[in-house]
Scaffold this active site. Structure first.
Site, mmCIF file in Angstrom:
data_model
loop_
_atom_site.group_PDB
_atom_site.id
_atom_site.type_symbol
_atom_site.label_atom_id
_atom_site.label_comp_id
_atom_site.label_asym_id
_atom_site.label_seq_id
_atom_site.Cartn_x
_atom_site.Cartn_y
_atom_site.Cartn_z
ATOM 1 N N HIS A 1 0.849 -1.200 0.000
ATOM 2 C CA HIS A 1 0.000 0.000 0.000
ATOM 3 C C HIS A 1 0.879 1.242 0.000
ATOM 4 C CE1 HIS A 1 0.477 0.921 4.364
ATOM 5 N NE2 HIS A 1 0.421 -0.383 4.539
ATOM 6 N N ASP B 1 6.496 0.941 6.031
ATOM 7 C CA ASP B 1 5.055 0.643 6.030
ATOM 8 C C ASP B 1 4.310 1.641 5.149
ATOM 9 O OD1 ASP B 1 2.568 -0.394 6.758
ATOM 10 O OD2 ASP B 1 2.451 0.818 8.572
ATOM 11 N N ASP C 1 -0.448 4.387 0.795
ATOM 12 C CA ASP C 1 -0.891 5.367 1.787
ATOM 13 C C ASP C 1 -0.127 5.143 3.085
ATOM 14 O OD1 ASP C 1 -2.493 2.934 2.289
ATOM 15 O OD2 ASP C 1 -3.448 4.156 3.846
ATOM 16 N N GLU D 1 -5.154 1.666 3.101
ATOM 17 C CA GLU D 1 -5.035 0.586 4.077
ATOM 18 C C GLU D 1 -4.991 1.119 5.500
ATOM 19 O OE1 GLU D 1 -3.244 -2.294 6.791
ATOM 20 O OE2 GLU D 1 -2.408 -0.362 6.198
#
Length: 451
Positions: free
Chosen positions: A90, A123, A92, A156
């Site tokens: 992801h 992340d 975002d 996410e």
């Protein structure tokens, strides 16, 4: 890392990886458009789409998902008759929190003490770079032996379920023989780990009202019902004396039988202050991987600075409940809402609203794909064996994919080991970990194709 053509190729590509991650981290792609411009997320989505096109992906598309964000999809055909693997990441990110607390700017990838710092470095923008490195290494060493689908989510971190709903409406899009979710991490830096379980999550907003308006605490305090005081009572009811989560009707005594998390190591990873006790009972692994955990994420009430001597007429809070495997998140949500309502004191008016939810997940670690992953990790991490651990966090898409494609094997790997400090200030990624896991993924695809 032992000499291996794939490993040598990945090593040669690391400067490019750093440059690309620098570009991607620069996008302030927080999918909360009340806080951050939508254009930042759109810019990141277009960067991802361009990167896939440059690698020869077909059918690259920006998918407008029902929550108002965009996910990026692409397909790289493999040899005729080859298996298909879906790679997930992801783009975002979480908000940077207190930007002044960062040692270096959160949206500028900065190398320091052997790590790369920046929001999303681990992340999960780094997860996308991991996928790209693995595919490039395969192209340079005989080609990609499987068909590859890539899906890169745009919301996410918000838990708003846009990609899950899109996948349910277009079930043919993400079908695959195996799915690699690149959004977790090794149990310890340098210890190759697959995540076997994920806790689910529910988010509930509670509002308590007691008065038509705020009142002078000197004139009315002592008899007028204080909404903030009522809310504090309710929130306190969610924990036992030792800090264990206590939601009426929800069991909290499950045990974790796998890899254990030593208490001193956890204290160090969590940066618990000296003299402060850990909460809950059982082993640390029991508490964070096998049992429910409640967290008060925020409270709407007057700040200390500027507060007036008033009895508060209304107050709100946002409560998160992590739900372990074996517990249905829908049922857990109902229990949490019922608990909040039942424990509201003084006849105060209370309302609850569920605003986010995801089911827990448990993988089948005995599958052929896990065998291939173990073999790949043994090469990328010489002298180490693959470990299976739990994960306290949630990836709601996992259960959506598991229900849509029950025949698919789902593996979870990634860059978010404890030193990465994801969701906190000074998030970072280890470039050594990025390199080793990229090698792992490339070797896995080779071994899985041959299985």
């Amino acid at each position: 890392m032992s000499s291996n053509p794939v490993a040598e190729t990945v090593a040669s590509l690391m400067p490019r990886a750093q440059a690309e991650l620098t570009e991607l981290v620069a996008f302030k792609s927080v999918a909360d458009f009340d806080q951050f411009p939508r254009s930042e997320s759109e810019g990141a989505a277009n960067w991802v789409a361009d990167a896939l096109r440059a690698e020869g992906f077909l059918d690259v598309a920006l998918l407008d998902t029902p929550d108002g964000t965009q996910s990026v999809y692409g397909f790289l055909p493999g040899p005729e008759g080859a298996k298909t693997v879906l790679l997930y990441a992801h783009y975002d990110v979480q908000p940077p929190l207190d930007e002044a607390a960062w040692t270096t700017p959160p949206f500028e990838l900065t190398e320091r003490d052997g790590r790369w710092y920046g929001r999303g470095a681990a992340d999960c923008k780094g997860g996308l770079i991991m996928h790209l490195l693995a595919l490039r290494a395969l192209k340079a060493n005989g080609g990609v032996p499987v068909g590859v689908k890539v899906i890169v989510e745009g919301s996410e971190e918000q838990g708003t379920g846009g990609l899950e709903r899109y996948a349910e409406e277009h079930p043919e899009l993400l079908t695959a023989d195996t799915i690699v979710i690149g959004d977790v991490g090794n149990f310890r830096l340098g210890l190759p780990t697959v995540t076997a379980t994920l806790r689910g999550m529910t988010l509930v907003r509670i509002r308590i009202d007691t008065l038509e308006g705020n009142l002078h605490s000197g004139q009315f305090g002592g008899a007028a019902p204080d909404a903030l005081g009522a809310l504090i009572r309710v929130l306190d009811s969610l924990r036992a004396e030792d800090g264990s989560t206590t939601v009426d009707g929800l069991t909290g005594d499950a045990r974790w039988d796998g890899l254990q998390y030593e208490e001193e190591a956890f204290r160090k990873d969590a940066k618990v202050l000296d003299g402060v006790e850990l909460i809950g009972s059982g082993t640390v692994a029991d508490r964070i991987w096998a049992r429910p955990a409640v967290t008060v994420l925020g409270i709407d009430c007057p700040p200390v600075v500027g507060a007036t001597p008033s009895v508060q007429a209304g107050a709100r809070a946002l409560v998160s409940l992590r739900v372990p495997p074996g517990v249905d998140a829908v049922e857990a949500t109902k229990l949490l809402q019922a608990h909040l309502e039942a424990h509201t004191p003084w006849g105060a008016r209370v309302s609850t609203e569920q605003i986010g939810q995801g089911q827990p997940f448990r993988a089948d670690t005995s599958s052929p794909a896990y065998t291939a992953m173990a073999e790949a990790m043994a090469v990328a991490y010489p002298g180490e064996e693959m470990q299976s651990a739990g994960q306290g966090g949630s990836i709601p898409l996992c259960n959506t994919l598991a229900s849509l494609y029950p025949q698919a094997e789902i593996l979870l790997i990634g860059l978010s080991e404890p030193e990465a400090q994801i969701h906190a200030v000074n998030e970072s990624v280890s470039p050594d970990e990025l390199e080793r896991l990229s090698v792992t993924e490339a070797l896995f695809l080779q071994k899985y194709a041959a299985s």
